[in-house]
Design a protein around this motif. Structure first.
Motif, PDB file in Angstrom:
ATOM      1  N   ASP A  84      71.996 120.294 113.814  1.00 20.76           N
ATOM      2  CA  ASP A  84      72.420 120.238 112.416  1.00 20.76           C
ATOM      3  C   ASP A  84      73.235 121.493 112.141  1.00 20.76           C
ATOM      4  O   ASP A  84      72.679 122.597 112.047  1.00 20.76           O
ATOM      5  CB  ASP A  84      71.207 120.156 111.490  1.00 20.76           C
ATOM      6  CG  ASP A  84      71.597 120.036 110.023  1.00 20.76           C
ATOM      7  OD1 ASP A  84      72.808 120.097 109.715  1.00 20.76           O
ATOM      8  OD2 ASP A  84      70.691 119.890 109.182  1.00 20.76           O
ATOM      9  N   LEU A  85      74.548 121.355 112.015  1.00 21.01           N
ATOM     10  CA  LEU A  85      75.419 122.521 111.862  1.00 21.01           C
ATOM     11  C   LEU A  85      75.169 123.282 110.563  1.00 21.01           C
ATOM     12  O   LEU A  85      75.547 124.451 110.450  1.00 21.01           O
ATOM     13  CB  LEU A  85      76.888 122.096 111.927  1.00 21.01           C
ATOM     14  CG  LEU A  85      77.360 121.479 113.237  1.00 21.01           C
ATOM     15  CD1 LEU A  85      78.855 121.193 113.171  1.00 21.01           C
ATOM     16  CD2 LEU A  85      77.044 122.384 114.418  1.00 21.01           C
ATOM     17  N   ALA A  86      74.535 122.636 109.581  1.00 22.06           N
ATOM     18  CA  ALA A  86      74.262 123.314 108.320  1.00 22.06           C
ATOM     19  C   ALA A  86      73.065 124.258 108.410  1.00 22.06           C
ATOM     20  O   ALA A  86      72.855 125.079 107.515  1.00 22.06           O
ATOM     21  CB  ALA A  86      74.027 122.291 107.215  1.00 22.06           C
ATOM     22  N   ALA A  87      72.287 124.161 109.484  1.00 26.88           N
ATOM     23  CA  ALA A  87      71.078 124.971 109.627  1.00 26.88           C
ATOM     24  C   ALA A  87      71.380 126.280 110.338  1.00 26.88           C
ATOM     25  O   ALA A  87      72.183 126.334 111.281  1.00 26.88           O
ATOM     26  CB  ALA A  87      70.021 124.195 110.408  1.00 26.88           C
ATOM     27  N   ASP A  88      70.720 127.354 109.907  1.00 23.36           N
ATOM     28  CA  ASP A  88      70.898 128.654 110.567  1.00 23.36           C
ATOM     29  C   ASP A  88      70.516 128.589 112.040  1.00 23.36           C
ATOM     30  O   ASP A  88      71.090 129.283 112.877  1.00 23.36           O
ATOM     31  CB  ASP A  88      70.051 129.720 109.867  1.00 23.36           C
ATOM     32  CG  ASP A  88      70.574 130.056 108.472  1.00 23.36           C
ATOM     33  OD1 ASP A  88      71.784 129.834 108.225  1.00 23.36           O
ATOM     34  OD2 ASP A  88      69.787 130.524 107.640  1.00 23.36           O
ATOM     35  N   SER A  89      69.567 127.725 112.361  1.00 18.49           N
ATOM     36  CA  SER A  89      69.102 127.616 113.742  1.00 18.49           C
ATOM     37  C   SER A  89      70.164 127.032 114.669  1.00 18.49           C
ATOM     38  O   SER A  89      70.023 127.087 115.895  1.00 18.49           O
ATOM     39  CB  SER A  89      67.853 126.735 113.799  1.00 18.49           C
ATOM     40  OG  SER A  89      68.129 125.434 113.281  1.00 18.49           O
ATOM     41  N   ALA A  90      71.239 126.471 114.099  1.00 13.27           N
ATOM     42  CA  ALA A  90      72.285 125.877 114.926  1.00 13.27           C
ATOM     43  C   ALA A  90      73.012 126.908 115.768  1.00 13.27           C
ATOM     44  O   ALA A  90      73.523 126.590 116.846  1.00 13.27           O
ATOM     45  CB  ALA A  90      73.291 125.129 114.050  1.00 13.27           C
ATOM     46  N   GLU A 147      73.890 127.908 123.442  1.00 13.97           N
ATOM     47  CA  GLU A 147      73.287 127.308 124.636  1.00 13.97           C
ATOM     48  C   GLU A 147      74.092 126.112 125.128  1.00 13.97           C
ATOM     49  O   GLU A 147      74.377 125.971 126.329  1.00 13.97           O
ATOM     50  CB  GLU A 147      71.857 126.888 124.306  1.00 13.97           C
ATOM     51  CG  GLU A 147      71.158 126.083 125.382  1.00 13.97           C
ATOM     52  CD  GLU A 147      69.860 125.474 124.885  1.00 13.97           C
ATOM     53  OE1 GLU A 147      69.381 124.497 125.506  1.00 13.97           O
ATOM     54  OE2 GLU A 147      69.315 125.945 123.866  1.00 13.97           O
ATOM     55  N   LEU A 148      74.471 125.229 124.211  1.00 14.67           N
ATOM     56  CA  LEU A 148      75.162 124.004 124.591  1.00 14.67           C
ATOM     57  C   LEU A 148      76.606 124.243 125.013  1.00 14.67           C
ATOM     58  O   LEU A 148      77.171 123.474 125.805  1.00 14.67           O
ATOM     59  CB  LEU A 148      75.118 123.003 123.437  1.00 14.67           C
ATOM     60  CG  LEU A 148      73.733 122.439 123.115  1.00 14.67           C
ATOM     61  CD1 LEU A 148      73.730 121.764 121.747  1.00 14.67           C
ATOM     62  CD2 LEU A 148      73.303 121.432 124.191  1.00 14.67           C
ATOM     63  N   PHE A 149      77.228 125.279 124.480  1.00 11.73           N
ATOM     64  CA  PHE A 149      78.627 125.567 124.810  1.00 11.73           C
ATOM     65  C   PHE A 149      78.780 126.330 126.121  1.00 11.73           C
ATOM     66  O   PHE A 149      79.891 126.410 126.660  1.00 11.73           O
ATOM     67  CB  PHE A 149      79.285 126.367 123.691  1.00 11.73           C
ATOM     68  CG  PHE A 149      79.535 125.586 122.418  1.00 11.73           C
ATOM     69  CD1 PHE A 149      79.204 124.240 122.309  1.00 11.73           C
ATOM     70  CD2 PHE A 149      80.092 126.212 121.308  1.00 11.73           C
ATOM     71  CE1 PHE A 149      79.429 123.539 121.145  1.00 11.73           C
ATOM     72  CE2 PHE A 149      80.335 125.516 120.136  1.00 11.73           C
ATOM     73  CZ  PHE A 149      79.999 124.177 120.047  1.00 11.73           C
ATOM     74  N   ALA A 150      77.717 126.899 126.631  1.00  9.05           N
ATOM     75  CA  ALA A 150      77.804 127.709 127.855  1.00  9.05           C
ATOM     76  C   ALA A 150      78.355 126.857 129.002  1.00  9.05           C
ATOM     77  O   ALA A 150      77.834 125.783 129.298  1.00  9.05           O
ATOM     78  CB  ALA A 150      76.431 128.261 128.215  1.00  9.05           C
ATOM     79  N   GLY A 151      79.416 127.336 129.627  1.00  6.71           N
ATOM     80  CA  GLY A 151      80.010 126.635 130.755  1.00  6.71           C
ATOM     81  C   GLY A 151      80.943 125.503 130.393  1.00  6.71           C
ATOM     82  O   GLY A 151      81.486 124.838 131.287  1.00  6.71           O
ATOM     83  N   ALA A 152      81.165 125.262 129.116  1.00  8.67           N
ATOM     84  CA  ALA A 152      82.065 124.175 128.701  1.00  8.67           C
ATOM     85  C   ALA A 152      83.520 124.583 128.898  1.00  8.67           C
ATOM     86  O   ALA A 152      83.886 125.760 128.770  1.00  8.67           O
ATOM     87  CB  ALA A 152      81.823 123.802 127.242  1.00  8.67           C
ATOM     88  N   ALA A 203      81.796 133.195 121.572  1.00  7.76           N
ATOM     89  CA  ALA A 203      80.674 133.866 122.223  1.00  7.76           C
ATOM     90  C   ALA A 203      80.392 133.291 123.603  1.00  7.76           C
ATOM     91  O   ALA A 203      80.000 134.014 124.522  1.00  7.76           O
ATOM     92  CB  ALA A 203      79.429 133.765 121.339  1.00  7.76           C
ATOM     93  N   ALA A 204      80.594 131.983 123.767  1.00  4.52           N
ATOM     94  CA  ALA A 204      80.314 131.327 125.052  1.00  4.52           C
ATOM     95  C   ALA A 204      81.490 131.391 126.006  1.00  4.52           C
ATOM     96  O   ALA A 204      81.381 130.955 127.156  1.00  4.52           O
ATOM     97  CB  ALA A 204      79.927 129.869 124.811  1.00  4.52           C
ATOM     98  N   GLY A 205      82.611 131.913 125.546  1.00  5.52           N
ATOM     99  CA  GLY A 205      83.777 132.014 126.409  1.00  5.52           C
ATOM    100  C   GLY A 205      84.433 130.679 126.716  1.00  5.52           C
ATOM    101  O   GLY A 205      85.032 130.498 127.779  1.00  5.52           O
TER     102      GLY A 205
END
Length: 345
Positions: free
Chosen positions: A56-62, A68-73, A109-111
């Motif tokens: 949920d992009l509206a949540a701070d926890s996103a 994590e999910l963008f790492a290596g993309a 941040a994930a490069g």
């Protein structure tokens, strides 16, 4: 990023109108190894090479989850967008603007070397309604009274600064006209016309008149054609903004032919007052401010997308509208929470 190697692509808003078409287009390309589709709710649908993740992009926890999910993309395609509730623009701002800021920050941040952002014709300032249309240098100030346009324009300014801070990231901004397909028809009816408007009403026998309003000229594109432009943007080495639209331009005459209805000249203010009243009474979900914007949006020149992306639409604008109308009448939808089919009435 080399198109000869297998690529990993992350797509936000992957269960919506554009997202479902984009993950399919990416999954069908042999140069794409894997796709991660992000959405607030995991869908029932499957797509080649695609796994789903809930964010949920509206949540701070996103923020941490996106890192994590963008790492290596190799690329992030950012499509997530919330159209409703138009009566509470703070809610849409939290997802559309603050959520987008989280996405852009996580890309850096994930490069991740490339981010493809779903902008819109709605980001453009009012402009000419004549061909050949405006190119990508037309001001992107939006129509300030409409939250949708205001948010799209704000993110254009965000990306202006972002590109200066991160010249190593290939930033693309896709600016399509109105996007339609049968699988999104039920959702679009709910978003713009409301849940209680029966789809079967949209037929010539029951809609005998199409209002001919000053400024009613706009461009349409089949969602699957837009998805191909996103795929080419991921794979190519280009950057910058790209207008996307199909022919012909849609006006009251074209709509009258599609609906087999008579075209009648009606003062804009008459329609605007009716829409404003319905919206104020919560009888219609689309705000009159968006109506104001549509009548002022410029037509788009798509020469850059055709020459630099090698993109060409395969559906005409009228074919896209015909498919959408068929989907509304049938209650069509794809098996995702936003697009699920449902008839009304």
């Amino acid at each position: 990023m080399s198109p000869e190697t297998g690529l990993r692509v992350v797509v936000t808003g992957a269960t919506g109108n554009v997202g479902t078409s984009v993950v399919k287009a990416l999954g069908d390309d042999p140069r794409i190894d894997s796709v991660v589709g992000l959405a607030r709710r995991i869908p029932a649908m499957t797509a080649r090479k695609t796994r789903w993740a809930a964010v949920d992009l509206a949540a701070d926890s996103a923020t941490d989850r996106l890192h994590e999910l963008f790492a290596g993309a190799d690329a992030v395609v950012h499509l997530a967008w919330r159209f409703q509730p138009t009566h509470d623009p703070v809610i849409t701002w939290e997802t559309n603007v603050l959520g987008s800021l989280r996405v852009f920050d996580a890309v850096a941040a994930a490069g991740v070397p490339a981010v493809v952002h779903a902008s819109s014709v709605g980001a453009y300032a009012p402009g000419p309604k004549t061909e050949p249309g405006v190119d990508e240098s037309w001001p992107t100030h939006g129509w300030p009274d409409a939250a949708y346009c205001r948010e799209k324009a704000y993110l254009e300014r965000v990306l202006d600064a972002y590109e200066l801070r991160h010249p190593e990231i290939r930033v693309l901004r896709m600016r399509p006209g109105f996007l339609f397909k049968e699988g999104a028809a039920s959702e679009q009816r709910r978003i713009f016309a409301g849940r209680l408007m029966p789809g079967p009403l949209i037929r010539s026998a029951l809609l005998p008149v199409v209002p001919d309003l000053e400024g009613l000229r706009f461009q349409v594109l089949h969602t699957d054609d837009a998805a191909q432009a996103y795929r080419l943007a991921v794979l190519g080495g280009v950057r910058g903004a790209f207008n996307l639209a199909a022919e012909p331009t849609v006006d009251a005459e074209v709509l009258g032919e599609l609906l087999q209805a008579r075209v009648v000249r009606i003062p804009r203010q008459v329609v605007r007052t009716a829409l404003s009243t319905a919206w104020s009474l919560h009888l219609a979900p689309a705000s009159p401010h968006l109506f104001d914007a549509v009548l002022r949006l410029p037509l788009l020149n798509t020469a850059r997308a055709r020459s630099e992306l090698g993109w060409q639409p395969t559906w005409s604008s009228t074919e896209a509208i015909e498919e959408f109308l068929r989907g509304v009448r049938r209650g069509s939808g794809e098996p995702t929470p936003p697009l699920v089919g449902r008839k009304a009435g």
